[in-house]
Design a protein around this motif. Sequence first.
Motif, PDB file in Angstrom:
ATOM      1  N   THR A  56       0.853  -1.179   0.000  1.00 20.41           N
ATOM      2  CA  THR A  56       0.000   0.000   0.000  1.00 20.41           C
ATOM      3  C   THR A  56       0.892   1.233   0.000  1.00 20.41           C
ATOM      4  O   THR A  56       2.088   1.154   0.320  1.00 20.41           O
ATOM      5  CB  THR A  56      -0.896   0.043   1.252  1.00 20.41           C
ATOM      6  OG1 THR A  56      -0.059   0.174   2.407  1.00 20.41           O
ATOM      7  CG2 THR A  56      -1.775  -1.196   1.360  1.00 20.41           C
ATOM      8  N   ALA A  57       0.312   2.369  -0.333  1.00 23.59           N
ATOM      9  CA  ALA A  57       1.074   3.619  -0.296  1.00 23.59           C
ATOM     10  C   ALA A  57       1.567   3.882   1.122  1.00 23.59           C
ATOM     11  O   ALA A  57       2.710   4.313   1.330  1.00 23.59           O
ATOM     12  CB  ALA A  57       0.223   4.785  -0.796  1.00 23.59           C
ATOM     13  N   GLY A  58       0.733   3.602   2.102  1.00 17.97           N
ATOM     14  CA  GLY A  58       1.120   3.799   3.494  1.00 17.97           C
ATOM     15  C   GLY A  58       2.288   2.927   3.901  1.00 17.97           C
ATOM     16  O   GLY A  58       3.207   3.368   4.596  1.00 17.97           O
ATOM     17  N   ALA A  59       2.275   1.667   3.459  1.00 20.37           N
ATOM     18  CA  ALA A  59       3.358   0.745   3.803  1.00 20.37           C
ATOM     19  C   ALA A  59       4.676   1.180   3.172  1.00 20.37           C
ATOM     20  O   ALA A  59       5.727   1.144   3.817  1.00 20.37           O
ATOM     21  CB  ALA A  59       3.004  -0.673   3.373  1.00 20.37           C
ATOM     22  N   LEU A  60       4.623   1.599   1.906  1.00 20.22           N
ATOM     23  CA  LEU A  60       5.853   2.053   1.253  1.00 20.22           C
ATOM     24  C   LEU A  60       6.348   3.344   1.887  1.00 20.22           C
ATOM     25  O   LEU A  60       7.547   3.502   2.116  1.00 20.22           O
ATOM     26  CB  LEU A  60       5.643   2.248  -0.249  1.00 20.22           C
ATOM     27  CG  LEU A  60       6.847   2.815  -1.010  1.00 20.22           C
ATOM     28  CD1 LEU A  60       8.108   1.971  -0.801  1.00 20.22           C
ATOM     29  CD2 LEU A  60       6.520   2.959  -2.481  1.00 20.22           C
ATOM     30  N   ALA A  61       5.443   4.256   2.176  1.00 19.03           N
ATOM     31  CA  ALA A  61       5.845   5.515   2.808  1.00 19.03           C
ATOM     32  C   ALA A  61       6.551   5.246   4.134  1.00 19.03           C
ATOM     33  O   ALA A  61       7.570   5.860   4.446  1.00 19.03           O
ATOM     34  CB  ALA A  61       4.624   6.409   3.018  1.00 19.03           C
ATOM     35  N   GLU A  62       6.019   4.307   4.893  1.00 18.47           N
ATOM     36  CA  GLU A  62       6.639   3.956   6.178  1.00 18.47           C
ATOM     37  C   GLU A  62       8.028   3.354   5.971  1.00 18.47           C
ATOM     38  O   GLU A  62       8.976   3.720   6.655  1.00 18.47           O
ATOM     39  CB  GLU A  62       5.743   2.962   6.925  1.00 18.47           C
ATOM     40  CG  GLU A  62       6.224   2.643   8.316  1.00 18.47           C
ATOM     41  CD  GLU A  62       5.246   1.747   9.063  1.00 18.47           C
ATOM     42  OE1 GLU A  62       5.723   0.822   9.744  1.00 18.47           O
ATOM     43  OE2 GLU A  62       4.024   1.976   8.967  1.00 18.47           O
ATOM     44  N   ILE A 114      12.679   6.317  -1.467  1.00 16.99           N
ATOM     45  CA  ILE A 114      11.574   5.494  -1.977  1.00 16.99           C
ATOM     46  C   ILE A 114      12.141   4.348  -2.805  1.00 16.99           C
ATOM     47  O   ILE A 114      11.756   3.188  -2.639  1.00 16.99           O
ATOM     48  CB  ILE A 114      10.588   6.351  -2.804  1.00 16.99           C
ATOM     49  CG1 ILE A 114       9.885   7.366  -1.903  1.00 16.99           C
ATOM     50  CG2 ILE A 114       9.584   5.470  -3.541  1.00 16.99           C
ATOM     51  CD1 ILE A 114       9.128   8.461  -2.655  1.00 16.99           C
ATOM     52  N   ARG A 115      13.073   4.675  -3.669  1.00 16.08           N
ATOM     53  CA  ARG A 115      13.692   3.653  -4.509  1.00 16.08           C
ATOM     54  C   ARG A 115      14.398   2.594  -3.667  1.00 16.08           C
ATOM     55  O   ARG A 115      14.256   1.394  -3.898  1.00 16.08           O
ATOM     56  CB  ARG A 115      14.680   4.299  -5.471  1.00 16.08           C
ATOM     57  CG  ARG A 115      15.354   3.280  -6.364  1.00 16.08           C
ATOM     58  CD  ARG A 115      16.473   3.891  -7.170  1.00 16.08           C
ATOM     59  NE  ARG A 115      17.106   2.829  -7.934  1.00 16.08           N
ATOM     60  CZ  ARG A 115      17.242   2.822  -9.238  1.00 16.08           C
ATOM     61  NH1 ARG A 115      16.812   3.825  -9.944  1.00 16.08           N
ATOM     62  NH2 ARG A 115      17.817   1.805  -9.847  1.00 16.08           N
ATOM     63  N   ALA A 116      15.162   3.043  -2.681  1.00 16.74           N
ATOM     64  CA  ALA A 116      15.892   2.107  -1.822  1.00 16.74           C
ATOM     65  C   ALA A 116      14.934   1.168  -1.092  1.00 16.74           C
ATOM     66  O   ALA A 116      15.201  -0.035  -0.970  1.00 16.74           O
ATOM     67  CB  ALA A 116      16.763   2.871  -0.835  1.00 16.74           C
ATOM     68  N   ALA A 117      13.808   1.692  -0.627  1.00 13.90           N
ATOM     69  CA  ALA A 117      12.828   0.852   0.061  1.00 13.90           C
ATOM     70  C   ALA A 117      12.248  -0.195  -0.886  1.00 13.90           C
ATOM     71  O   ALA A 117      12.060  -1.357  -0.497  1.00 13.90           O
ATOM     72  CB  ALA A 117      11.716   1.723   0.640  1.00 13.90           C
ATOM     73  N   LEU A 118      11.980   0.195  -2.121  1.00 15.23           N
ATOM     74  CA  LEU A 118      11.452  -0.752  -3.107  1.00 15.23           C
ATOM     75  C   LEU A 118      12.496  -1.797  -3.481  1.00 15.23           C
ATOM     76  O   LEU A 118      12.177  -2.983  -3.638  1.00 15.23           O
ATOM     77  CB  LEU A 118      10.971  -0.003  -4.351  1.00 15.23           C
ATOM     78  CG  LEU A 118       9.704   0.833  -4.148  1.00 15.23           C
ATOM     79  CD1 LEU A 118       9.499   1.799  -5.302  1.00 15.23           C
ATOM     80  CD2 LEU A 118       8.491  -0.075  -3.958  1.00 15.23           C
ATOM     81  N   GLU A 119      13.748  -1.382  -3.603  1.00 11.42           N
ATOM     82  CA  GLU A 119      14.813  -2.336  -3.916  1.00 11.42           C
ATOM     83  C   GLU A 119      15.022  -3.316  -2.765  1.00 11.42           C
ATOM     84  O   GLU A 119      15.209  -4.513  -3.001  1.00 11.42           O
ATOM     85  CB  GLU A 119      16.109  -1.593  -4.246  1.00 11.42           C
ATOM     86  CG  GLU A 119      16.057  -0.912  -5.585  1.00 11.42           C
ATOM     87  CD  GLU A 119      17.284  -0.080  -5.904  1.00 11.42           C
ATOM     88  OE1 GLU A 119      17.559   0.098  -7.104  1.00 11.42           O
ATOM     89  OE2 GLU A 119      17.961   0.413  -4.956  1.00 11.42           O
ATOM     90  N   GLN A 120      14.970  -2.840  -1.547  1.00  6.62           N
ATOM     91  CA  GLN A 120      15.101  -3.728  -0.390  1.00  6.62           C
ATOM     92  C   GLN A 120      13.967  -4.733  -0.324  1.00  6.62           C
ATOM     93  O   GLN A 120      14.143  -5.852   0.134  1.00  6.62           O
ATOM     94  CB  GLN A 120      15.136  -2.933   0.913  1.00  6.62           C
ATOM     95  CG  GLN A 120      16.478  -2.344   1.233  1.00  6.62           C
ATOM     96  CD  GLN A 120      16.480  -1.709   2.612  1.00  6.62           C
ATOM     97  OE1 GLN A 120      15.517  -1.070   3.027  1.00  6.62           O
ATOM     98  NE2 GLN A 120      17.574  -1.890   3.328  1.00  6.62           N
TER      99      GLN A 120
END
Length: 97
Positions: free
Chosen positions: A21-27, A54-60
């Motif tokens: 969710t947007a909230g989960a990624l934002a967190e 944001i990118r780093a969180a998605l890559e992780q």
Amino acid sequence: MSDQLISPVQCRMARAGLGLTAGALAERAQVSKVTLSDFELGKRSPMPRTIAAIRAALEQAGMEFIDANGGGAGVRLKAQTSDAIISLEDLNAENDN
């Protein structure tokens, strides 16, 4: 491509692919949900360090970003490596499967 920014479309595609969710990624990225939503909708362009977070969180989380290189920028899930990989030195009859 890890030092480059991502587009709003890549962000939405990556988030959808991971089922976040947007909230989960934002967190995970430690940014506000409003900032993330505005970025994904193209309403504003956050600071480069925010997009990098944001990118780093998605890559992780398991996404890989693909350069345009003639075919359009995109995303894909990283190849999963098995935790069950055994080095040749440790291979024996008990774990030979």
